[in-house]
Design a protein around this motif. Structure first.
Motif, PDB file in Angstrom:
ATOM      1  N   ASP A   1       0.829  -1.205   0.000  1.00 54.63           N
ATOM      2  CA  ASP A   1       0.000   0.000   0.000  1.00 54.63           C
ATOM      3  C   ASP A   1       0.862   1.252   0.000  1.00 54.63           C
ATOM      4  OD1 ASP A   1      -2.967  -0.617   0.172  1.00 54.63           O
ATOM      5  OD2 ASP A   1      -2.152  -1.985   1.679  1.00 54.63           O
TER       6      ASP A   1
ATOM      7  N   TYR B   1      -8.784   2.732  -3.046  1.00 57.34           N
ATOM      8  CA  TYR B   1      -9.768   2.757  -1.956  1.00 57.34           C
ATOM      9  C   TYR B   1     -11.027   3.578  -2.235  1.00 57.34           C
ATOM     10  CZ  TYR B   1      -6.378   0.100   0.618  1.00 57.34           C
ATOM     11  OH  TYR B   1      -5.535  -0.898   0.994  1.00 57.34           O
TER      12      TYR B   1
ATOM     13  N   ALA C   1      -8.757   5.593   4.541  1.00 61.25           N
ATOM     14  CA  ALA C   1      -8.075   4.725   3.570  1.00 61.25           C
ATOM     15  C   ALA C   1      -6.833   4.094   4.207  1.00 61.25           C
ATOM     16  CB  ALA C   1      -7.700   5.512   2.317  1.00 61.25           C
TER      17      ALA C   1
ATOM     18  N   LEU D   1      -8.061   1.369   6.404  1.00 59.90           N
ATOM     19  CA  LEU D   1      -8.496   0.207   5.619  1.00 59.90           C
ATOM     20  C   LEU D   1      -7.273  -0.598   5.182  1.00 59.90           C
ATOM     21  CD1 LEU D   1     -11.306   1.824   3.389  1.00 59.90           C
ATOM     22  CD2 LEU D   1     -11.633   0.039   5.153  1.00 59.90           C
ATOM     23  N   ALA D   2      -6.230   0.124   4.747  1.00 58.81           N
ATOM     24  CA  ALA D   2      -5.006  -0.551   4.296  1.00 58.81           C
ATOM     25  C   ALA D   2      -4.353  -1.311   5.452  1.00 58.81           C
ATOM     26  CB  ALA D   2      -4.035   0.467   3.702  1.00 58.81           C
TER      27      ALA D   2
END
Ligand code: MSP
Length: 499
Positions: free
Chosen positions: A114, A166, A267, A270-271
Motif C-alpha cells: 500500500d 480505496y 483509507a 483500511l489498508a
C-alpha cells in the motif's frame, strides 16, 4: 461504554488562538458530558510538530526544532490548562511513543504494498505543506488559497500511498454508514470529490534533515507530516492498557482539514486492516467582527484577547458563548464583542443568574434558607431532549433546551408570585411547593450545564447547598431528587451584569 474523542493536533508553529480553543473546548464539553453519563472517556488533543516550517522557525530563533517545539507545545498545554480543558493525554508527534508506532504502521504498509517508492512532480503549497492537484492549482491561479503565496513546482522521489485503490470502499463507507461523516452536507461534498477519482498520494519528503520520522529502510526520506500526524489518533491508544478505546467515537475537526480526515485517514486504516472511527464531525470557522480573522485587520481573537474575555466575563461565560454561538454546523460564526455581551447579559445574567439568585433568595427570605418539602407536582422540567441533542453533538440545540427550561422557570416565578403567597398563611403549602419546584429546577439546570460551565455550576450548587454531582446523568436529571431540608448556602450573584 467507552467514549474516545479527539481534536486535531495543532501545528506547533502557531500560537494558540480562538480556533484551537474552540475545537478543544467543544471536545472538552462532550468529554465532560460523557463522563457525567458514566462512560469510560478518553479525550485526546496534542501538537503536530514535524512540519518543514518548524525547522525554519527554529533556525530563526537559534533553537533546534526540538527546543522550538518543546517551547511552543508547552504554550498549547498551558493555554488548555488555563481554559479548563480536562484532556486525558496530550500527544506530541515528536515523542518516541508516537514515532515508534508510525514506523511500525508505515512498515506494515510497505509490506502490503500500500506504500511503494516512486517519483512525484506537482504544485506544492509550502504554508499548508500539501500538494494541490493540477486543476485546483489552476483554479487558484497557482497561489495558495490559504495565504496567497505562489505555489512551488516541486519534483521528488517519493513514497506513495495507494489511495487510488480505496475509492469504492470509501464511497461504500459513506453510503452504508452515513454517520461516519457529519454534518450531511460535508458527506455529500466529499463523496462528490471521491467520485472525481483518487490518485495515489506522496507520503514522504526529503530536505528537513533529521526532523521527522524516517521511512523504515530509507536513510533519506521522512514521512510526510500529514501522514505522521493522522496516525496520532491510533498511536496514542495503541497500547495494551488503552487499546479498548480504538476505534475512536469521534474525530472533531474543522472544514479546513476535511479531506485528510474523511478520505486519507480511513483509507490508511483500511489498508492497515484496522477498525474505522465511528465518526468524523466537521465544524466550520469562526470569523471575527464580520470578517475573516487576520493579524493585519487586528480582528484576530488571539490569546491576549481570549484572556481579556476570561478576565472580564469569566471562563465559563466564554465556554458558553463558544458552545452556544459557535460554528458547529455548516455555516461560519461571527465572534463579535457586541454579540458576546448580549448573550452574557441575556442568557446568563438576566435569565440563568436571575433564576438562581431569586430562587435561593426567596428560600432564604420565606423559609429561613431551608428547602421545603414539595407538594403537588404542578411544575417540572424535563431534559430528555437535551440529552438527545448532546448525544448527537448538537450543543446549540441542547443549550436551547436548557435555556427554555430557565425561561419557563422564571415565568413560573412570575405566575405563582411567591411574594403574594408569602403574605397568606393559608397558602404556606402552596408556597412550599413553588419553592421546592424552583430549587429542583435550579439543581437540574446545574447538572445539564455542568459540562459547559463546570465552575459556575459548581458554585451554584454550593449556593443551593448540594454537593458535587455524583452522577450518573440519568439519575441526576430525574425530577424530585433534591432532598427537602437542604440548607441553602451563601447567596451571591453568579453573573454580574455588564454594559
Ligand atoms: N496540524 C494540522 C492537523 C493535523 S490533525 C491529524 C492542522 N493544525 S492547525 O493548527 O492548523 O489546526 C487546524 C484546526 O484548528 C482546525 O481544523 C480547527 O479545529 C481549528 N481552527 C483553526 N482556525 C479556526 C477557526 N477560525 N475557527 C474554528 N476552528 C479553527 O491543521
Amino acid at each position: 461504554m467507552k467514549f474516545y474523542i479527539t481534536t486535531p493536533i495543532y501545528y506547533v508553529n502557531d500560537r494558540p488562538h480562538i480556533g484551537h480553543v474552540y475545537t478543544t473546548t467543544i471536545a472538552d464539553i462532550l468529554a465532560r458530558y460523557h463522563r457525567l453519563c458514566g462512560d469510560d472517556v478518553f479525550f485526546l488533543t496534542g501538537t503536530d510538530e514535524h512540519a518543514a516550517k518548524v525547522v525554519d522557525s527554529a533556525a530563526q530563533h537559534n533553537l533546534t526544532p526540538q527546543q522550538w517545539s518543546d517551547q511552543n507545545a508547552q504554550a498549547f498545554q498551558d493555554t488548555f490548562r488555563k481554559l479548563g480543558i480536562a484532556n486525558d493525554d496530550f500527544i506530541r508527534t515528536s515523542q518516541q511513543r508516537h514515532k515508534d508506532k508510525v514506523v511500525q504502521y508505515v512498515g506494515e504498509l510497505l509490506k502490503t504494498g500500500d506504500v511503494y517508492p516512486g517519483e512525484y512532480e506537482g504544485w506544492y503549497d509550502e504554508g499548508q505543506e500539501e500538494y494541490l492537484p493540477e486543476n485546483k492549482a489552476k483554479e487558484y491561479e497557482f497561489k495558495s488559497p490559504f495565504n496567497g503565496k505562489p505555489l512551488v513546482r516541486k519534483k521528488e522521489k517519493n513514497y506513495f500511498f495507494r489511495l487510488s485503490q480505496y475509492g469504492d470502499a470509501l464511497l461504500k463507507l459513506l453510503e452504508d454508514q452515513p454517520e461516519f461523516l457529519r454534518p450531511d452536507a460535508r458527506r455529500k461534498e466529499i463523496a462528490n470529490r471521491i467520485r472525481e477519482g483518487l490518485n495515489d498520494v506522496p507520503i514522504s519528503r526529503t530536505g528537513t534533515g533529521d526532523w521527522g520520522i524516517r521511512v523504515p529502510g530509507d536513510d533519506e526520506h521522512v514521512i510526510y507530516v500529514w501522514i505522521d500526524a493522522l496516525f496520532n489518533y491510533l498511536s496514542t491508544v495503541d497500547t495494551p492498557a488503552r487499546q479498548h478505546f480504538w476505534p475512536a467515537n469521534v474525530h472533531l475537526i474543522a472544514k479546513d482539514i476535511l479531506w485528510f480526515h474523511a478520505v486519507i485517514w480511513p483509507a490508511l486504516l483500511l489498508a492497515l486492516k484496522r477498525p474505522l472511527p465511528a465518526q468524523v464531525y466537521v465544524h466550520s470557522f469562526w470569523i471575527a467582527e464580520g470578517q475573516k480573522m487576520s493579524k493585519s485587520l487586528g480582528n484576530f481573537v488571539d490569546l491576549e484577547k481570549i484572556d481579556r474575555y476570561v478576565a472580564d466575563y469569566g471562563l465559563d461565560a466564554l465556554r458558553y458563548f463558544l458552545a452556544n454561538n459557535g460554528p458547529l454546523g455548516i455555516n461560519d460564526s461571527d465572534f463579535a464583542e457586541a454579540k458576546f455581551i448580549e448573550v452574557y447579559n441575556t442568557d446568563l445574567a438576566n435569565e440563568l443568574g436571575n433564576l438562581i439568585n431569586r430562587t435561593l433568595s426567596m428560600i432564604k427570605r420565606y423559609r429561613q434558607g431551608v428547602v421545603p418539602a414539595g407538594g403537588a407536582a404542578e411544575f417540572r422540567l424535563d431534559f430528555t431532549a437535551y440529552r438527545q441533542h448532546m448525544d448527537a453533538f448538537d450543543l446549540t440545540s441542547a443549550l436551547a433546551e436548557v435555556r427554555a427550561g430557565v425561561v419557563r422557570a422564571n415565568r413560573y416565578v412570575e405566575e405563582s408570585a411567591p411574594w403574594t403567597l408569602a403574605k397568606a398563611p393559608e397558602k404556606a403549602a402552596q408556597l412550599d411547593a413553588v419553592l421546592y419546584n424552583l430549587a429542583e429546577s435550579v439543581r437540574l439546570i446545574t447538572v445539564a450545564l455542568a459540562p459547559v460551565m463546570p465552575a459556575i455550576t459548581a458554585q451554584a450548587r454550593t449556593q443551593l447547598g448540594v454537593g458535587e454531582i455524583a452522577g450518573p446523568l440519568a439519575d441526576e436529571l430525574t425530577w424530585g431528587r433534591l432532598p427537602a431540608g437542604t440548607t441553602v448556602g451563601t447567596v451571591a450573584p453568579l453573573f454580574p451584569k455588564k454594559v
